[in-house]
Design a protein around this motif. Structure first.
Motif, short mmCIF file in Angstrom:
data_model
loop_
_atom_site.label_atom_id
_atom_site.label_comp_id
_atom_site.label_asym_id
_atom_site.label_seq_id
_atom_site.Cartn_x
_atom_site.Cartn_y
_atom_site.Cartn_z
N GLY A 78 0.78 -1.23 0.00
CA GLY A 78 0.00 0.00 0.00
C GLY A 78 0.81 1.28 0.00
O GLY A 78 0.31 2.33 -0.36
N SER A 79 2.07 1.23 0.44
CA SER A 79 2.92 2.43 0.39
C SER A 79 4.37 1.98 0.34
O SER A 79 4.69 0.85 0.73
N GLU A 81 6.87 2.79 2.12
CA GLU A 81 7.35 2.48 3.46
C GLU A 81 6.90 1.09 3.90
O GLU A 81 7.69 0.30 4.42
N ALA A 82 5.64 0.79 3.64
CA ALA A 82 5.09 -0.51 4.04
C ALA A 82 5.69 -1.63 3.20
O ALA A 82 5.93 -2.73 3.70
N GLU A 85 8.84 -2.51 4.76
CA GLU A 85 8.59 -3.11 6.07
C GLU A 85 8.19 -4.60 5.95
O GLU A 85 8.71 -5.43 6.68
N VAL A 162 6.24 -6.37 17.92
CA VAL A 162 5.36 -5.22 18.18
C VAL A 162 4.16 -5.20 17.25
O VAL A 162 3.10 -4.70 17.60
N TRP A 163 4.34 -5.79 16.05
CA TRP A 163 3.24 -5.79 15.08
C TRP A 163 2.16 -6.82 15.41
O TRP A 163 1.17 -6.94 14.70
N LEU B 38 8.13 3.66 10.22
CA LEU B 38 6.88 2.90 10.33
C LEU B 38 6.89 2.01 11.58
O LEU B 38 7.85 1.31 11.84
N PRO B 40 3.77 0.35 14.79
CA PRO B 40 2.37 0.38 15.20
C PRO B 40 2.00 1.73 15.82
O PRO B 40 0.93 2.27 15.58
N LYS B 112 -3.54 8.54 -1.12
CA LYS B 112 -2.52 7.58 -0.72
C LYS B 112 -3.10 6.18 -0.51
O LYS B 112 -2.37 5.24 -0.22
N GLY B 113 -4.41 6.07 -0.61
CA GLY B 113 -5.04 4.75 -0.48
C GLY B 113 -5.34 4.37 0.96
O GLY B 113 -5.59 3.20 1.24
N PHE B 114 -5.31 5.35 1.85
CA PHE B 114 -5.66 5.09 3.25
C PHE B 114 -6.90 5.91 3.59
O PHE B 114 -6.79 7.10 3.89
N LYS B 130 -7.13 6.34 -5.52
CA LYS B 130 -5.73 6.17 -5.18
C LYS B 130 -4.85 6.63 -6.35
O LYS B 130 -5.07 6.24 -7.49
N LYS B 132 -0.69 7.80 -6.53
CA LYS B 132 0.51 8.07 -5.75
C LYS B 132 1.05 9.49 -5.94
O LYS B 132 1.33 10.20 -4.97
#
Ligand code: HEM
Lengths: 182, 184
Positions: A78-79, A81-82, A85, A162-163, B38, B40, B112-114, B130, B132
């Motif tokens: 989705g991004s 950054e993700a 990750e 943590v996830w 990134l 949680p 951004k798709g969120f 969406k 980018k």
């Protein structure tokens, strides 16, 4: 003579069976996507690199077989950054486990045009029984399989540490597949 | 002059300070979370930031509606004309930014798709799909508008303090929930 006749008949039978069977994946018309829930918000992702060896005859779907191999480094979460990750250790750990796979063991007719493939899903070196319901549709000479099923990421240790907090990223992830075969 | 015409209405005062408080939280939260790797916690903070921002948006819509039917009390006679025009221009710009900043955040999230799900329960429609490049551009817009807001707020606060401590003309008290005495 009798044997030859039987062989000829058998070949003919095979020929007709083959004629109705679909097995060539149209990669540009096939997708393997997933929807995760982050803070209660559905977020679309996709496995951009995968191969699918599927053989299925719409007249006898129960005889069908599928093997899907996913190159997890091609995951789009989705991004940017993700995407970085999810390749990491606590998610897919692609360095140690570059691929995930699904190998069917049986296909069942559920009725109402719906079917269900059962088989083994292997992710991060862990294999679990999985059932994937799907529909079949023929369109302009192609056979289209569509299905959605839930997968519990923590069963495979995807997003550990943590996830593991499921109030942030839900345990259940919807897997959506759309395969076009010729 | 009666009290009613020298002070803002209680509703206007309540909305003003509530919005100020929420911005005071949303702004640093925005800065902190966008610099975080990134995690949680980051995902949580982004959600809280969005909820705070959407709350500001709703309150600002309420403020604009209230403002449309309630003329602010006139400024003291001692204030020169140029300051009156400057104050009015600044206030209009602030309203504009208070409207545009949350809107840009909402659109950015969609691009951004969120999707934005207010307080985790009320999904806001995605007004754009969406995309980018558009998401990155809107992020820049959101950031620039915020730095614009920061600059205007400095002016806004400096002017209020000048009225209170240098001019001592009671302008600040008009917007305070306390100090509601007539200027002497
Ligand atoms: C009063 C309202 C708001 C204020 C004062 C505000 C302020 C900020 C600030 C200062 C940043 C950091 C910008 C940077 O340096 O990159 C930021 C980032 C952000 N804001 Fe807002 N914001 C508001 C409303 C909203 C709303 C309503 C949403 C979404 C619904 C939103 C979504 C975001 C997102 C997603 C980021 C992070 C961008 C990124 O790092 O990619 N904001 N905000």
């Amino acid at each position: 003579m009798m044997i030859r006749l039987l062989t000829a008949l058998a070949l003919l039978a095979c020929g007709t069976a083959n004629a109705a069977e679909f097995g060539a994946l149209q990669a540009d018309k096939s997708t393997l996507a997933f929807v995760s829930k982050q803070m209660g918000v559905p977020v679309e992702g996709a496995f951009r690199k995968f191969t699918a060896q599927i053989r299925i005859d719409p007249a006898r779907p129960e005889a069908g077989h599928a093997r899907i191999d996913i190159d997890l480094a091609g995951s789009d979460a989705g991004s940017a950054e993700a995407n970085d990750e999810v390749k990491g250790k606590s998610w897919f750990n692609v360095r140690e486990f570059p691929t995930a796979s699904f190998v069917s063991s049986s296909v069942k007719t559920l009725g109402g045009g719906r079917f269900e493939a059962s088989g083994k899903m292997t992710i991060k070196g862990k294999s679990l029984e999985m059932r994937a319901p799907f529909t079949l549709r023929q369109e302009r000479g192609a056979l289209i399989l569509d299905g959605t099923f839930p997968l519990k990421r923590l069963d495979y240790g995807i997003g550990s540490g943590v996830w593991g907090d499921t109030s942030v990223v839900a345990d259940e992830v919807q897997i959506k597949f759309h395969f076009t075969l010729k | 002059m009666s009290m009613a015409t020298t002070r803002y209405t209680t509703t206007a005062i309540a909305l003003h300070w509530l919005v100020a408080l929420l911005i005071f939280a949303a702004f640093p939260l925005g800065l902190i979370m966008s610099d975080m790797p990134l995690s949680p916690l980051k995902l949580k903070l982004i959600s809280y930031h969005k909820w705070l921002g959407v709350t500001v948006f709703l309150l600002v819509l309420a403020r604009l509606a209230w403002r449309a039917v309630h003329t602010p009390p006139p400024l003291p006679e001692t204030i020169p004309a140029w300051q009156r025009s400057a104050a009015q221009a600044l206030h209009y710009l602030l309203y504009l930014l208070l409207f545009a900043i949350p809107l840009s955040g909402w659109l950015m999230s969609s691009a951004k798709g969120f999707q934005t799900v207010y307080l985790g329960v009320l999904p806001l429609p995605d007004l754009i799909g969406k995309d980018k490049a558009l998401g990155d551009a809107l992020r820049e817009v959101h950031e620039m508008l915020n730095f614009g807001l920061l600059a205007l707020l400095f002016g806004h606060i400096a002017a209020a303090l000048k009225h209170q401590f240098i001019d001592r003309n009671g302008v600040l008290a008009r917007m305070l929930p306390f100090l509601d005495k007539e200027p002497s």
